[in-house]
Design a protein around this motif. Structure first.
Motif, PDB file in Angstrom:
ATOM      1  N   GLU A  43      69.764  -0.597  65.895  1.00 51.23           N
ATOM      2  CA  GLU A  43      70.265   0.459  67.105  1.00 51.23           C
ATOM      3  C   GLU A  43      69.237   0.814  67.852  1.00 51.23           C
ATOM      4  O   GLU A  43      67.841   0.884  67.510  1.00 51.23           O
ATOM      5  CB  GLU A  43      70.747   1.861  66.394  1.00 51.23           C
ATOM      6  N   GLU A  44      69.281   0.532  69.311  1.00 57.13           N
ATOM      7  CA  GLU A  44      68.265   0.765  70.353  1.00 57.13           C
ATOM      8  C   GLU A  44      68.764   1.549  71.492  1.00 57.13           C
ATOM      9  O   GLU A  44      70.036   1.543  71.606  1.00 57.13           O
ATOM     10  CB  GLU A  44      67.727  -0.776  70.627  1.00 57.13           C
ATOM     11  N   TYR A  45      67.932   2.216  72.202  1.00 53.72           N
ATOM     12  CA  TYR A  45      68.231   2.768  73.414  1.00 53.72           C
ATOM     13  C   TYR A  45      68.852   1.907  74.496  1.00 53.72           C
ATOM     14  O   TYR A  45      68.165   1.070  75.048  1.00 53.72           O
ATOM     15  CB  TYR A  45      67.633   3.798  73.761  1.00 53.72           C
ATOM     16  N   GLY A  46      69.775   2.146  75.316  1.00 57.06           N
ATOM     17  CA  GLY A  46      70.155   1.220  76.170  1.00 57.06           C
ATOM     18  C   GLY A  46      71.600   1.979  77.054  1.00 57.06           C
ATOM     19  O   GLY A  46      71.984   3.128  76.761  1.00 57.06           O
ATOM     20  N   VAL A  47      72.105   1.088  77.749  1.00 54.08           N
ATOM     21  CA  VAL A  47      73.377   1.368  78.527  1.00 54.08           C
ATOM     22  C   VAL A  47      74.321   0.457  78.169  1.00 54.08           C
ATOM     23  O   VAL A  47      73.977  -0.696  78.040  1.00 54.08           O
ATOM     24  CB  VAL A  47      73.217   1.552  80.062  1.00 54.08           C
ATOM     25  N   SER A  48      75.644   0.705  78.253  1.00 50.36           N
ATOM     26  CA  SER A  48      76.628  -0.315  77.964  1.00 50.36           C
ATOM     27  C   SER A  48      77.768  -0.182  79.021  1.00 50.36           C
ATOM     28  O   SER A  48      78.174   1.011  79.768  1.00 50.36           O
ATOM     29  CB  SER A  48      77.452   0.026  76.633  1.00 50.36           C
ATOM     30  N   MET A  49      78.239  -1.142  79.661  1.00 44.64           N
ATOM     31  CA  MET A  49      79.116  -1.426  80.747  1.00 44.64           C
ATOM     32  C   MET A  49      80.063  -2.690  80.761  1.00 44.64           C
ATOM     33  O   MET A  49      79.723  -3.372  80.096  1.00 44.64           O
ATOM     34  CB  MET A  49      78.472  -1.346  82.117  1.00 44.64           C
ATOM     35  N   ASP A  50      81.397  -2.393  81.287  1.00 41.98           N
ATOM     36  CA  ASP A  50      82.306  -3.291  81.204  1.00 41.98           C
ATOM     37  C   ASP A  50      81.965  -4.317  82.443  1.00 41.98           C
ATOM     38  O   ASP A  50      82.562  -5.505  82.043  1.00 41.98           O
ATOM     39  CB  ASP A  50      83.837  -2.699  81.178  1.00 41.98           C
ATOM     40  N   LYS A  51      81.410  -3.898  83.398  1.00 44.28           N
ATOM     41  CA  LYS A  51      81.064  -4.828  84.768  1.00 44.28           C
ATOM     42  C   LYS A  51      79.775  -4.553  85.089  1.00 44.28           C
ATOM     43  O   LYS A  51      79.133  -3.664  84.852  1.00 44.28           O
ATOM     44  CB  LYS A  51      82.028  -4.518  85.729  1.00 44.28           C
ATOM     45  N   VAL A  52      79.209  -5.755  85.563  1.00 46.45           N
ATOM     46  CA  VAL A  52      77.702  -5.516  85.933  1.00 46.45           C
ATOM     47  C   VAL A  52      77.368  -6.187  87.254  1.00 46.45           C
ATOM     48  O   VAL A  52      77.994  -7.143  87.376  1.00 46.45           O
ATOM     49  CB  VAL A  52      76.658  -6.072  84.722  1.00 46.45           C
ATOM     50  N   SER A  53      76.367  -5.689  87.957  1.00 47.89           N
ATOM     51  CA  SER A  53      75.799  -6.525  88.945  1.00 47.89           C
ATOM     52  C   SER A  53      74.777  -7.135  88.793  1.00 47.89           C
ATOM     53  O   SER A  53      73.724  -6.843  88.205  1.00 47.89           O
ATOM     54  CB  SER A  53      75.663  -5.297  90.039  1.00 47.89           C
ATOM     55  N   PRO A  54      74.844  -8.620  89.092  1.00 48.53           N
ATOM     56  CA  PRO A  54      73.785  -9.627  89.105  1.00 48.53           C
ATOM     57  C   PRO A  54      72.476  -9.067  89.784  1.00 48.53           C
ATOM     58  O   PRO A  54      71.385  -8.985  89.122  1.00 48.53           O
ATOM     59  CB  PRO A  54      74.269 -10.832  89.514  1.00 48.53           C
ATOM     60  N   MET A  55      72.578  -8.512  91.039  1.00 51.53           N
ATOM     61  CA  MET A  55      71.526  -7.979  91.461  1.00 51.53           C
ATOM     62  C   MET A  55      70.746  -6.847  90.782  1.00 51.53           C
ATOM     63  O   MET A  55      69.633  -6.520  90.749  1.00 51.53           O
ATOM     64  CB  MET A  55      71.814  -7.455  92.942  1.00 51.53           C
ATOM     65  N   SER A  56      71.596  -5.856  90.095  1.00 50.66           N
ATOM     66  CA  SER A  56      71.132  -4.960  89.410  1.00 50.66           C
ATOM     67  C   SER A  56      70.357  -5.496  88.096  1.00 50.66           C
ATOM     68  O   SER A  56      68.943  -4.948  87.745  1.00 50.66           O
ATOM     69  CB  SER A  56      71.965  -3.888  89.066  1.00 50.66           C
ATOM     70  N   ILE A  57      70.920  -6.362  87.479  1.00 45.48           N
ATOM     71  CA  ILE A  57      70.166  -7.052  86.268  1.00 45.48           C
ATOM     72  C   ILE A  57      69.034  -7.602  86.696  1.00 45.48           C
ATOM     73  O   ILE A  57      67.874  -7.527  86.145  1.00 45.48           O
ATOM     74  CB  ILE A  57      71.006  -7.911  85.837  1.00 45.48           C
TER      75      ILE A  57
END
Length: 388
Positions: A43-57
């Motif tokens: 278990e680690e801290y982070g965020v989860s999402m169903d869609k993602v922006s390549p620019m944000s990554i």
């Protein structure tokens, strides 16, 4: 050959694990972090999402905010392009960072910088120099015309060599031209500070030579991104088909040739839905670098792919700590060669792997692969490690 991203949004269920800097930034911006359980049951801290922006990554990787990215799905074939695009964005982001690091490390060894340091001991430019982004932006804001002239001076001969190269197709020439700009655009403010500070000064040609040679090297290294994305997709599809065949045998007991069932779109959809219900997924994770303090590991990328279901107890501890006598270790090429004759895509996998290994050797990217098979289960863990 293609650019590293094609879409503004990738329709993928993504788990993003943050570095300490990333977590601090999110918390300071009042964004809630989650404790996320990954495929290895850590278990680690982070965020989860169903869609993602390549620019944000890409932006987050360039800021050293991301340590891991993981996706998990019962089937990958319908998301083929998105998965490949995500893989390419990750690889290109690491290449951009490595390019920037190499440029800075080379700059501070140049005669022109050393002469400056001797003459200005209170304004040293070396590996320990720290200037805030605000300070650097203030310095660069009054040098916009110098930045534009420097860019042109750097790029003109590089572009000419690309256009004069008869081995490149018109499409490859366009991609390379675009790529040189992308690498320059992602140079850090500190590197631009050095470029503008010494532009046209005696000895600036040494800096120019470093920039042009590095651009040529990284244009070649960028080819690896495409091969990696294809290899990841091939491994994911093989794992997906293994799971689908297994589930087909359970759902359609007694059918003589179960393999024919999985090519019927309606039946395949039903099988995939059942796999999703059982949480029988294929996981792909990208572990990025070794953190800013990990000397020599900033350009490391570890890609891990494996199957998992809810009842699999052997994954309760970290995969890396479970490498014991309960598994068989071998290289990826041995894994492919020892697959059953009827396994679909074996030849294709070897073909892709051969291209990937050759591409890495040509551009001095260290590549190794490892397959761990747990003897008490059907679990196969495939690890690809790259050092850019």
């Amino acid at each position: 050959m293609c650019a590293e991203k094609k879409k503004f949004i990738l329709d993928l269920p993504v788990k993003i694990i943050l570095t300490e800097d990333g977590a601090s930034s999110f918390i300071s911006n009042k964004k809630k972090l989650l404790r996320i359980r990954l495929a290895d049951n850590l278990e680690e801290y982070g965020v989860s999402m169903d869609k993602v922006s390549p620019m944000s990554i890409q932006s987050m990787i360039l800021l050293d905010y991301i340590s891991k990215i993981e996706i998990s799905m019962p089937e990958f074939v319908t998301r083929r392009q998105e998965v490949m695009d995500l893989s390419k964005v990750i690889v290109f982001s690491i290449l951009y960072k490595q390019f920037d690091r190499e440029i800075y490390n080379s700059f501070i060894k140049c005669d022109i910088v050393r002469r400056h340091n001797r003459a200005n001991p209170s304004q040293l430019i070396d590996e320990k120099t720290v200037m805030s982004d605000k300070q650097l932006r203030t310095q660069l804001s009054i040098k916009d015309n110098v930045i534009q002239m420097a860019r042109q001076t750097i790029l003109e001969p590089v572009w000419k060599s690309i256009m004069d190269n008869t081995e490149f197709t018109p499409e490859e020439k366009n991609v390379y031209l675009l790529m040189t700009e992308k690498f320059l655009n992602r140079l850090s403010l500190m590197n631009w500070y050095i470029i503008t500070k010494f532009y046209k000064a005696d000895g600036f040609n040494e800096l120019l030579g470093i920039l042009r040679q590095s651009l040529a090297n990284y244009m070649e290294k960028s080819k690896v991104a495409e091969y990696i994305s294809v290899m990841v997709m091939e491994l994911a599809l093989n794992a997906e088909n293994t799971n689908i065949r297994k589930e087909a045998r359970i759902l359609y007991r007694g059918v003589e040739n179960g393999d024919t069932l999985i090519y019927d779109p309606d039946i395949r959809a039903k099988i995939v839905k059942e796999m999703e219900r059982k949480h029988e997924l294929v996981f792909v994770s990208w572990k990025i670098g070794g953190g800013t303090a990990a000397i020599g590991k900033q350009g490391r990328l570890q890609i891990t792919l494996y199957n998992k279901d809810d009842e699999f107890q052997e994954m309760k501890e970290n995969i890396e700590s479970k490498m014991s006598a309960d598994l068989n270790k071998r290289s990826l090429i041995d894994f492919y060669r020892q697959m059953p004759d009827e396994a679909e895509g074996t030849d294709l996998g070897l073909y892709y792997l051969s291209y990937l290994e050759d591409a890495c050797k040509k551009v001095n990217v260290k590549f190794e692969s490892l397959v761990n098979q747990f003897t008490s289960t059907d679990l196969t863990v495939i690890t690809l490690i790259f050092n850019f």
